[in-house]
Motif scaffolding. Structure first.
Motif, PDB file in Angstrom:
ATOM      1  N   PHE A   1      10.773  10.451  15.307  1.00  0.00           N
ATOM      2  CA  PHE A   1      11.195  10.710  13.932  1.00  0.00           C
ATOM      3  C   PHE A   1      11.727   9.405  13.346  1.00  0.00           C
ATOM      4  N   PRO A   2      10.852   8.607  12.685  1.00  0.00           N
ATOM      5  CA  PRO A   2      11.268   7.300  12.190  1.00  0.00           C
ATOM      6  C   PRO A   2      12.221   7.413  11.001  1.00  0.00           C
ATOM      7  N   ASP A   3      13.082   6.428  10.855  1.00  0.00           N
ATOM      8  CA  ASP A   3      13.981   6.407   9.701  1.00  0.00           C
ATOM      9  C   ASP A   3      13.316   5.686   8.531  1.00  0.00           C
ATOM     10  N   GLN A   4      14.024   5.613   7.412  1.00  0.00           N
ATOM     11  CA  GLN A   4      13.467   5.015   6.205  1.00  0.00           C
ATOM     12  C   GLN A   4      13.168   3.536   6.383  1.00  0.00           C
ATOM     13  N   ASP A   5      14.024   2.819   7.091  1.00  0.00           N
ATOM     14  CA  ASP A   5      13.809   1.386   7.291  1.00  0.00           C
ATOM     15  C   ASP A   5      12.510   1.141   8.067  1.00  0.00           C
ATOM     16  N   THR A   6      12.296   1.952   9.096  1.00  0.00           N
ATOM     17  CA  THR A   6      11.071   1.791   9.890  1.00  0.00           C
ATOM     18  C   THR A   6       9.840   2.100   9.037  1.00  0.00           C
ATOM     19  N   MET A   7       9.924   3.156   8.245  1.00  0.00           N
ATOM     20  CA  MET A   7       8.794   3.524   7.373  1.00  0.00           C
ATOM     21  C   MET A   7       8.528   2.431   6.346  1.00  0.00           C
ATOM     22  N   GLN A   8       9.587   1.886   5.768  1.00  0.00           N
ATOM     23  CA  GLN A   8       9.428   0.823   4.782  1.00  0.00           C
ATOM     24  C   GLN A   8       8.810  -0.418   5.421  1.00  0.00           C
ATOM     25  N   LYS A   9       9.246  -0.753   6.655  1.00  0.00           N
ATOM     26  CA  LYS A   9       8.703  -1.916   7.348  1.00  0.00           C
ATOM     27  C   LYS A   9       7.218  -1.714   7.670  1.00  0.00           C
ATOM     28  N   ASP A  10       6.849  -0.514   8.122  1.00  0.00           N
ATOM     29  CA  ASP A  10       5.443  -0.252   8.434  1.00  0.00           C
ATOM     30  C   ASP A  10       4.576  -0.354   7.176  1.00  0.00           C
ATOM     31  N   PHE A  11       5.112   0.132   6.058  1.00  0.00           N
ATOM     32  CA  PHE A  11       4.358   0.046   4.801  1.00  0.00           C
ATOM     33  C   PHE A  11       4.155  -1.414   4.403  1.00  0.00           C
ATOM     34  N   SER A  12       5.241  -2.208   4.468  1.00  0.00           N
ATOM     35  CA  SER A  12       5.140  -3.617   4.084  1.00  0.00           C
ATOM     36  C   SER A  12       4.213  -4.375   5.019  1.00  0.00           C
ATOM     37  N   ASP A  13       4.278  -4.066   6.334  1.00  0.00           N
ATOM     38  CA  ASP A  13       3.399  -4.740   7.290  1.00  0.00           C
ATOM     39  C   ASP A  13       1.926  -4.420   7.003  1.00  0.00           C
ATOM     40  N   MET A  14       1.641  -3.154   6.721  1.00  0.00           N
ATOM     41  CA  MET A  14       0.258  -2.781   6.429  1.00  0.00           C
ATOM     42  C   MET A  14      -0.231  -3.417   5.126  1.00  0.00           C
ATOM     43  N   ARG A  15       0.635  -3.483   4.155  1.00  0.00           N
ATOM     44  CA  ARG A  15       0.243  -4.112   2.884  1.00  0.00           C
ATOM     45  C   ARG A  15      -0.033  -5.597   3.102  1.00  0.00           C
ATOM     46  N   GLY A  16       0.809  -6.245   3.918  1.00  0.00           N
ATOM     47  CA  GLY A  16       0.574  -7.654   4.224  1.00  0.00           C
ATOM     48  C   GLY A  16      -0.715  -7.850   5.002  1.00  0.00           C
ATOM     49  N   PHE A  17      -1.030  -6.916   5.930  1.00  0.00           N
ATOM     50  CA  PHE A  17      -2.276  -6.992   6.681  1.00  0.00           C
ATOM     51  C   PHE A  17      -3.487  -6.928   5.749  1.00  0.00           C
ATOM     52  N   VAL A  18      -3.441  -6.026   4.781  1.00  0.00           N
ATOM     53  CA  VAL A  18      -4.553  -5.885   3.829  1.00  0.00           C
ATOM     54  C   VAL A  18      -4.717  -7.170   3.013  1.00  0.00           C
ATOM     55  N   LYS A  19      -3.614  -7.735   2.565  1.00  0.00           N
ATOM     56  CA  LYS A  19      -3.696  -8.952   1.752  1.00  0.00           C
ATOM     57  C   LYS A  19      -4.217 -10.145   2.562  1.00  0.00           C
ATOM     58  N   ARG A  20      -3.905 -10.172   3.874  1.00  0.00           N
ATOM     59  CA  ARG A  20      -4.349 -11.299   4.712  1.00  0.00           C
ATOM     60  C   ARG A  20      -5.762 -11.109   5.271  1.00  0.00           C
ATOM     61  N   SER A  21      -6.389  -9.982   5.000  1.00  0.00           N
ATOM     62  CA  SER A  21      -7.677  -9.683   5.629  1.00  0.00           C
ATOM     63  C   SER A  21      -8.753 -10.696   5.257  1.00  0.00           C
ATOM     64  N   SER A  22      -8.714 -11.227   4.025  1.00  0.00           N
ATOM     65  CA  SER A  22      -9.736 -12.191   3.599  1.00  0.00           C
ATOM     66  C   SER A  22      -9.726 -13.432   4.486  1.00  0.00           C
ATOM     67  N   LYS A  23      -8.533 -13.829   4.979  1.00  0.00           N
ATOM     68  CA  LYS A  23      -8.458 -14.993   5.876  1.00  0.00           C
ATOM     69  C   LYS A  23      -9.155 -14.695   7.200  1.00  0.00           C
ATOM     70  N   ASP A  24      -9.001 -13.452   7.701  1.00  0.00           N
ATOM     71  CA  ASP A  24      -9.700 -13.068   8.925  1.00  0.00           C
ATOM     72  C   ASP A  24     -11.206 -13.211   8.754  1.00  0.00           C
ATOM     73  N   LEU A  25     -11.716 -12.786   7.586  1.00  0.00           N
ATOM     74  CA  LEU A  25     -13.160 -12.840   7.338  1.00  0.00           C
ATOM     75  C   LEU A  25     -13.634 -14.282   7.186  1.00  0.00           C
ATOM     76  N   GLU A  26     -12.819 -15.135   6.575  1.00  0.00           N
ATOM     77  CA  GLU A  26     -13.181 -16.550   6.457  1.00  0.00           C
ATOM     78  C   GLU A  26     -13.299 -17.196   7.831  1.00  0.00           C
ATOM     79  N   VAL A  27     -12.348 -16.896   8.710  1.00  0.00           N
ATOM     80  CA  VAL A  27     -12.389 -17.442  10.075  1.00  0.00           C
ATOM     81  C   VAL A  27     -13.614 -16.942  10.815  1.00  0.00           C
ATOM     82  N   GLU A  28     -13.946 -15.650  10.627  1.00  0.00           N
ATOM     83  CA  GLU A  28     -15.110 -15.086  11.295  1.00  0.00           C
ATOM     84  C   GLU A  28     -16.400 -15.745  10.819  1.00  0.00           C
ATOM     85  N   GLN A  29     -16.484 -16.013   9.510  1.00  0.00           N
ATOM     86  CA  GLN A  29     -17.672 -16.665   8.969  1.00  0.00           C
ATOM     87  C   GLN A  29     -17.828 -18.079   9.535  1.00  0.00           C
ATOM     88  N   LEU A  30     -16.725 -18.804   9.667  1.00  0.00           N
ATOM     89  CA  LEU A  30     -16.791 -20.147  10.255  1.00  0.00           C
ATOM     90  C   LEU A  30     -17.186 -20.070  11.731  1.00  0.00           C
TER      91      LEU A  30
END
Length: 298
Positions: free
Chosen positions: A265-294
């Motif tokens: 049963f996660p608390d609000q801080d954990t939920m907020q951190k997971d949301f921010s981490d996932m949002r950051g992962f989505v924003k950084r995804s283009s860098k993963d694809l650039e590395v894969e293309q290289l």
């Protein structure tokens, strides 16, 4: 005195009714299709008007009028009609109506016989023998250029439509478009205030569904059908997602499974951190694809 009056009356009658309607047919026997001439004249007209059938409508049906000319002077009216008949038999030009100065007159009728002058067994020869003409490239171009140009235009339109559709599809599935679309979905999730109300189960269910769909389209990994453990193994073997992003996805997905089965049963801080981490992962995804293309040299 009476004799003088009689002579005056006769002279007056001649002057009043002196016009003469006459007609003439050039031939009474015609060959099929032979052109003949029918002529109507009114002499001593004395300036009176002449009314008859309109041009090309004076003769009956079987008489094909080739030419119909009318000449009118002060004392003379002349109408000349050239015609032909294209059926064998006997045909009649009936008495035709002409109104002269308001008074009706009629021509005399004529009977016309039309015969076929060709005899059975006659050999029909061309005037000159057929001549073979060799066509060059320019001649064939002149004959078929519009077909060729039309075909080229159709092919060009098909190619243009194909490229437009391909571009739209690529644009729709491009990393930038997919990233922006997923960020909007995450923002909509945040507006539902699951974190603030403590509805952790709904929060993790929707967060993981959004992320699975994103990984499937962005990285071409079947995250929408794989179990969490299998997905983690595929990500590590695939090497498309960076280790940093792999760790975030693994932690959030494992925690989401525990939440769904009521094992944590996660608390609000954990939920907020997971949301921010996932949002950051989505924003950084283009860098993963650039590395894969290289790495793959694409």
């Amino acid at each position: 005195m009476k004799g003088f009056y009689l002579i005056f009356t006769l002279l007056t009658g001649v002057s009043v009714f002196g016009q003469t309607l006459g007609s003439k047919l050039e031939k009474r026997t015609l060959a099929l299709g032979e052109v003949a001439v029918f002529q109507v004249t009114v002499s001593d007209l004395q300036g009176k008007g002449v009314v008859s059938a309109p041009k090309n409508e004076l003769l009956p049906f079987h008489f094909e009028e080739v030419k119909d000319s009318i000449t009118k002077q002060a004392d003379l009216y002349e109408r000349v009609i050239e015609f032909a008949v294209f059926e064998e038999g006997k045909f009649t030009i009936p008495a035709l109506d002409f109104t002269i100065g308001g008074r009706l007159y009629h021509t005399v009728p004529y009977e016309v016989e039309v015969i076929n002058t060709a005899q059975k067994g006659d050999q029909i020869s061309d005037i000159m023998k057929n001549k073979e003409v060799k066509l060059g490239a320019q001649d064939y171009w002149e004959l078929y250029k519009w077909y060729i140009l039309s075909a080229l235009i159709v092919l060009a339109l098909i190619f243009i439509i194909y490229m437009i559709v391909r571009y739209v599809r690529r644009r729709k599935n491009s990393p930038v478009v997919m990233t922006n679309q997923t960020l909007r979905e995450l923002d909509n999730l945040k507006k539902k205030k699951y974190i603030e109300t403590g509805d952790y189960r709904s929060f993790y269910v929707e967060l993981i569904d959004i992320t699975r769909n994103f990984i499937t389209k962005q990285y071409k990994i079947p995250a929408d059908v794989l179990l969490t453990d299998d997905l983690i193994d595929v990500m590590k073997m695939n090497n498309t997602i960076s280790p940093e992003n792999e760790k975030i996805v693994e932690e959030v997905f494992l925690r989401g499974d525990l939440v769904k089965f009521a094992k944590t049963f996660p608390d609000q801080d954990t939920m907020q951190k997971d949301f921010s981490d996932m949002r950051g992962f989505v924003k950084r995804s283009s860098k993963d694809l650039e590395v894969e293309q290289l790495r793959t040299g694409v």
